[in-house]
Design a protein around this motif. Structure first.
Motif, PDB file in Angstrom:
ATOM      1  N   ASP A 159       0.806  -1.219   0.000  1.00 31.86           N
ATOM      2  CA  ASP A 159       0.000   0.000   0.000  1.00 31.86           C
ATOM      3  C   ASP A 159       0.844   1.276   0.000  1.00 31.86           C
ATOM      4  O   ASP A 159       0.297   2.384  -0.014  1.00 31.86           O
ATOM      5  CB  ASP A 159      -0.981   0.022   1.179  1.00 31.86           C
ATOM      6  CG  ASP A 159      -0.293  -0.077   2.523  1.00 31.86           C
ATOM      7  OD1 ASP A 159       0.947  -0.236   2.545  1.00 31.86           O
ATOM      8  OD2 ASP A 159      -0.985  -0.010   3.557  1.00 31.86           O
ATOM      9  N   GLU A 160       2.187   1.118  -0.004  1.00 32.31           N
ATOM     10  CA  GLU A 160       3.063   2.280  -0.115  1.00 32.31           C
ATOM     11  C   GLU A 160       3.794   2.321  -1.456  1.00 32.31           C
ATOM     12  O   GLU A 160       4.634   3.198  -1.680  1.00 32.31           O
ATOM     13  CB  GLU A 160       4.092   2.287   1.025  1.00 32.31           C
ATOM     14  CG  GLU A 160       3.535   2.702   2.375  1.00 32.31           C
ATOM     15  CD  GLU A 160       3.060   4.141   2.407  1.00 32.31           C
ATOM     16  OE1 GLU A 160       3.655   4.966   1.691  1.00 32.31           O
ATOM     17  OE2 GLU A 160       2.100   4.437   3.132  1.00 32.31           O
ATOM     18  N   LEU A 161       3.462   1.376  -2.348  1.00 29.80           N
ATOM     19  CA  LEU A 161       4.131   1.347  -3.649  1.00 29.80           C
ATOM     20  C   LEU A 161       3.623   2.455  -4.565  1.00 29.80           C
ATOM     21  O   LEU A 161       4.397   3.141  -5.220  1.00 29.80           O
ATOM     22  CB  LEU A 161       3.942  -0.017  -4.315  1.00 29.80           C
ATOM     23  CG  LEU A 161       4.803  -1.136  -3.741  1.00 29.80           C
ATOM     24  CD1 LEU A 161       4.355  -2.489  -4.269  1.00 29.80           C
ATOM     25  CD2 LEU A 161       6.270  -0.900  -4.089  1.00 29.80           C
ATOM     26  N   ARG A 162       2.311   2.604  -4.637  1.00 28.84           N
ATOM     27  CA  ARG A 162       1.717   3.657  -5.463  1.00 28.84           C
ATOM     28  C   ARG A 162       0.295   3.916  -4.994  1.00 28.84           C
ATOM     29  O   ARG A 162      -0.257   3.163  -4.196  1.00 28.84           O
ATOM     30  CB  ARG A 162       1.734   3.270  -6.944  1.00 28.84           C
ATOM     31  CG  ARG A 162       0.836   2.089  -7.306  1.00 28.84           C
ATOM     32  CD  ARG A 162       0.623   2.045  -8.806  1.00 28.84           C
ATOM     33  NE  ARG A 162      -0.139   0.890  -9.245  1.00 28.84           N
ATOM     34  CZ  ARG A 162      -1.450   0.764  -9.136  1.00 28.84           C
ATOM     35  NH1 ARG A 162      -2.177   1.715  -8.561  1.00 28.84           N
ATOM     36  NH2 ARG A 162      -2.069  -0.321  -9.577  1.00 28.84           N
ATOM     37  N   HIS A 163      -0.314   4.967  -5.527  1.00 30.94           N
ATOM     38  CA  HIS A 163      -1.702   5.273  -5.220  1.00 30.94           C
ATOM     39  C   HIS A 163      -2.605   4.323  -6.009  1.00 30.94           C
ATOM     40  O   HIS A 163      -2.283   3.901  -7.112  1.00 30.94           O
ATOM     41  CB  HIS A 163      -2.030   6.721  -5.584  1.00 30.94           C
ATOM     42  CG  HIS A 163      -1.276   7.728  -4.766  1.00 30.94           C
ATOM     43  ND1 HIS A 163      -1.640   8.069  -3.487  1.00 30.94           N
ATOM     44  CD2 HIS A 163      -0.159   8.448  -5.044  1.00 30.94           C
ATOM     45  CE1 HIS A 163      -0.803   8.964  -3.013  1.00 30.94           C
ATOM     46  NE2 HIS A 163       0.115   9.213  -3.934  1.00 30.94           N
ATOM     47  N   SER A 211       8.916   5.202   0.762  1.00 27.20           N
ATOM     48  CA  SER A 211       7.579   5.080   0.198  1.00 27.20           C
ATOM     49  C   SER A 211       7.608   5.479  -1.266  1.00 27.20           C
ATOM     50  O   SER A 211       8.096   6.558  -1.612  1.00 27.20           O
ATOM     51  CB  SER A 211       6.592   5.972   0.955  1.00 27.20           C
ATOM     52  OG  SER A 211       5.351   6.066   0.265  1.00 27.20           O
ATOM     53  N   LYS A 213       4.753   5.703  -2.966  1.00 23.29           N
ATOM     54  CA  LYS A 213       3.556   6.549  -3.057  1.00 23.29           C
ATOM     55  C   LYS A 213       3.886   8.006  -2.751  1.00 23.29           C
ATOM     56  O   LYS A 213       3.429   8.920  -3.446  1.00 23.29           O
ATOM     57  CB  LYS A 213       2.498   6.033  -2.081  1.00 23.29           C
ATOM     58  CG  LYS A 213       1.213   6.828  -2.082  1.00 23.29           C
ATOM     59  CD  LYS A 213       0.304   6.413  -0.933  1.00 23.29           C
ATOM     60  CE  LYS A 213      -0.265   5.047  -1.127  1.00 23.29           C
ATOM     61  NZ  LYS A 213      -1.255   4.702  -0.072  1.00 23.29           N
ATOM     62  N   LYS A 214       4.701   8.234  -1.731  1.00 19.11           N
ATOM     63  CA  LYS A 214       5.002   9.608  -1.307  1.00 19.11           C
ATOM     64  C   LYS A 214       5.979  10.313  -2.242  1.00 19.11           C
ATOM     65  O   LYS A 214       6.233  11.513  -2.097  1.00 19.11           O
ATOM     66  CB  LYS A 214       5.550   9.613   0.126  1.00 19.11           C
ATOM     67  CG  LYS A 214       4.482   9.277   1.169  1.00 19.11           C
ATOM     68  CD  LYS A 214       5.054   9.321   2.581  1.00 19.11           C
ATOM     69  CE  LYS A 214       3.969   9.143   3.637  1.00 19.11           C
ATOM     70  NZ  LYS A 214       3.288   7.851   3.565  1.00 19.11           N
ATOM     71  N   GLN A 216       5.326  10.262  -5.471  1.00 18.71           N
ATOM     72  CA  GLN A 216       4.476  10.504  -6.639  1.00 18.71           C
ATOM     73  C   GLN A 216       3.493  11.633  -6.352  1.00 18.71           C
ATOM     74  O   GLN A 216       3.234  11.987  -5.201  1.00 18.71           O
ATOM     75  CB  GLN A 216       3.706   9.222  -6.991  1.00 18.71           C
ATOM     76  CG  GLN A 216       4.589   8.019  -7.262  1.00 18.71           C
ATOM     77  CD  GLN A 216       3.839   6.708  -7.113  1.00 18.71           C
ATOM     78  OE1 GLN A 216       2.634   6.675  -6.901  1.00 18.71           O
ATOM     79  NE2 GLN A 216       4.571   5.601  -7.229  1.00 18.71           N
ATOM     80  N   ASN A 218       0.093  13.088  -5.611  1.00 19.56           N
ATOM     81  CA  ASN A 218      -1.041  12.499  -4.908  1.00 19.56           C
ATOM     82  C   ASN A 218      -2.354  13.004  -5.506  1.00 19.56           C
ATOM     83  O   ASN A 218      -2.658  14.198  -5.430  1.00 19.56           O
ATOM     84  CB  ASN A 218      -0.977  12.860  -3.421  1.00 19.56           C
ATOM     85  CG  ASN A 218      -2.028  12.120  -2.606  1.00 19.56           C
ATOM     86  OD1 ASN A 218      -2.919  11.475  -3.147  1.00 19.56           O
ATOM     87  ND2 ASN A 218      -1.926  12.212  -1.297  1.00 19.56           N
ATOM     88  N   GLY A 254      -4.419   6.183 -10.094  1.00 18.04           N
ATOM     89  CA  GLY A 254      -4.274   6.298  -8.650  1.00 18.04           C
ATOM     90  C   GLY A 254      -5.577   6.435  -7.892  1.00 18.04           C
ATOM     91  O   GLY A 254      -5.568   6.595  -6.677  1.00 18.04           O
ATOM     92  N   GLU A 285      -8.867   8.355   1.760  1.00 22.77           N
ATOM     93  CA  GLU A 285      -8.614   8.242   0.315  1.00 22.77           C
ATOM     94  C   GLU A 285      -9.375   7.048  -0.266  1.00 22.77           C
ATOM     95  O   GLU A 285      -8.814   6.220  -0.989  1.00 22.77           O
ATOM     96  CB  GLU A 285      -7.111   8.141   0.035  1.00 22.77           C
ATOM     97  CG  GLU A 285      -6.320   9.344   0.517  1.00 22.77           C
ATOM     98  CD  GLU A 285      -4.846   9.305   0.157  1.00 22.77           C
ATOM     99  OE1 GLU A 285      -4.420   8.298  -0.448  1.00 22.77           O
ATOM    100  OE2 GLU A 285      -4.129  10.270   0.472  1.00 22.77           O
TER     101      GLU A 285
END
Length: 298
Positions: A159-163, A211, A213-214, A216, A218, A254, A285
């Motif tokens: 769940d931290e790879l991407r949105h 992360s 995700k962080k 990229q 959002n 995302g 989210e």
């Protein structure tokens, strides 16, 4: 068959004698061995592709080449427990230092673990929290990926790879893939280990949390694409995953909504559908929706 070199007898237009002399030196001295000697003397980290795996006396070795010089990295120096784990690195570049060499046998022994120690120390001097850095995936597991960050191994939860929803991590990520990640935490501690001679040795252990995700954009940031999906509105989406508890529908990059299953029909990944937005939770989210129609089957 022996090779006959005719280097001085020919007249060739544009021939540069200095370049020719350099080629002669490389042939006589052996370019590969010059690199190996230099790396051994200066504790330098080299990188080469694992070309094959060999076994001798029940010990597995990864085979690498520096130019035309063969090198072997035993499992103990490679950082794996068995041949199967080493097999995952076939065809991939690995880092190593020169542990020892045998010119008569024309082979050197590499040490990947030592190389990673050197790389980790260098990395720790250069990184800070919130930096965005590259990471190379070493292993993919159902709940995330393990990656190398300049000699430091780290784990990124799924769940931290991407949105957005990731339905099948193995379809999206594989060993050797490159990611940009944001550093979220750095810790360093001193540990005591016992070396081969039985002496206690102090070593530093590094832990870096990251992360993807962080690193990229959002879609849930204020003004992001996620704000286009208001309660009561209808949109076109693509089924991004089907689970026992519901159907995920991708509305934008995302942004996935979770809808209930259809009563009298079934959907599969890739189907195009229309959905009605039932609820939007900005903090979590999350979007809940209801599938109102099937536009196109995959």
């Amino acid at each position: 068959m022996t090779n006959k070199y005719v280097l001085d007898e020919l007249l060739i237009e544009g021939l540069d004698q200095e370049k020719l002399a350099e080629l002669k030196r490389e042939k006589e001295e052996g370019k590969g061995w010059k690199i190996v000697y230099g790396a051994y003397q200066n504790n330098k980290v080299l990188q080469a592709e694992v070309s094959s795996i060999e076994t001798s006396n029940r010990i597995a070795y990864a085979v690498v080449y520096v130019e035309d010089v063969k090198g072997v990295i035993p499992a103990d120096f490679f950082g794996v427990n068995n041949r199967r784990q080493m097999r995952n690195y076939l065809g991939r570049k690995v880092a190593f230092t020169i542990h020892s060499y045998d010119r008569e046998q024309s082979v050197f022994v590499g040490d990947r673990l030592k190389a990673k120690e050197i790389m980790a120390e260098l990395t720790m001097k250069r990184i800070n929290v919130d930096d965005i850095v590259p990471l190379v995936i070493e292993r993919v597991v159902p709940n995330g990926v393990y990656g190398d960050l300049g000699g430091i191994s780290t784990f990124i939860p799924i769940d931290e790879l991407r949105h957005g929803w990731i339905d099948n991590i193995y379809e999206e990520y594989k060993e050797g893939d490159h990611l940009l990640v944001r550093i979220t935490d750095i810790t360093e501690e001193e540990i005591v280990e016992t070396n081969e001679e039985g002496n206690e040795v102090k070593k530093k252990k590094y832990k870096v949390d990251v992360s993807g995700k962080k690193a990229q954009k959002n879609p849930w940031d204020e003004g992001g694409i996620a704000y286009a999906f208001k309660r009561g509105t209808e949109h076109v989406g693509v089924v991004s995953g089907v689970q026992e508890y519901g159907v995920f529908v991708r509305l934008a990059d995302g942004v996935d909504s979770l809808a209930g299953h259809l009563k009298f029909d079934s959907l599969k990944k890739g189907d195009e559908v229309s959905v009605r937005i039932n609820d939007v939770d900005v903090e979590k989210e999350q979007i809940r929706s209801r599938i109102t129609g099937i536009i196109k089957r995959n």
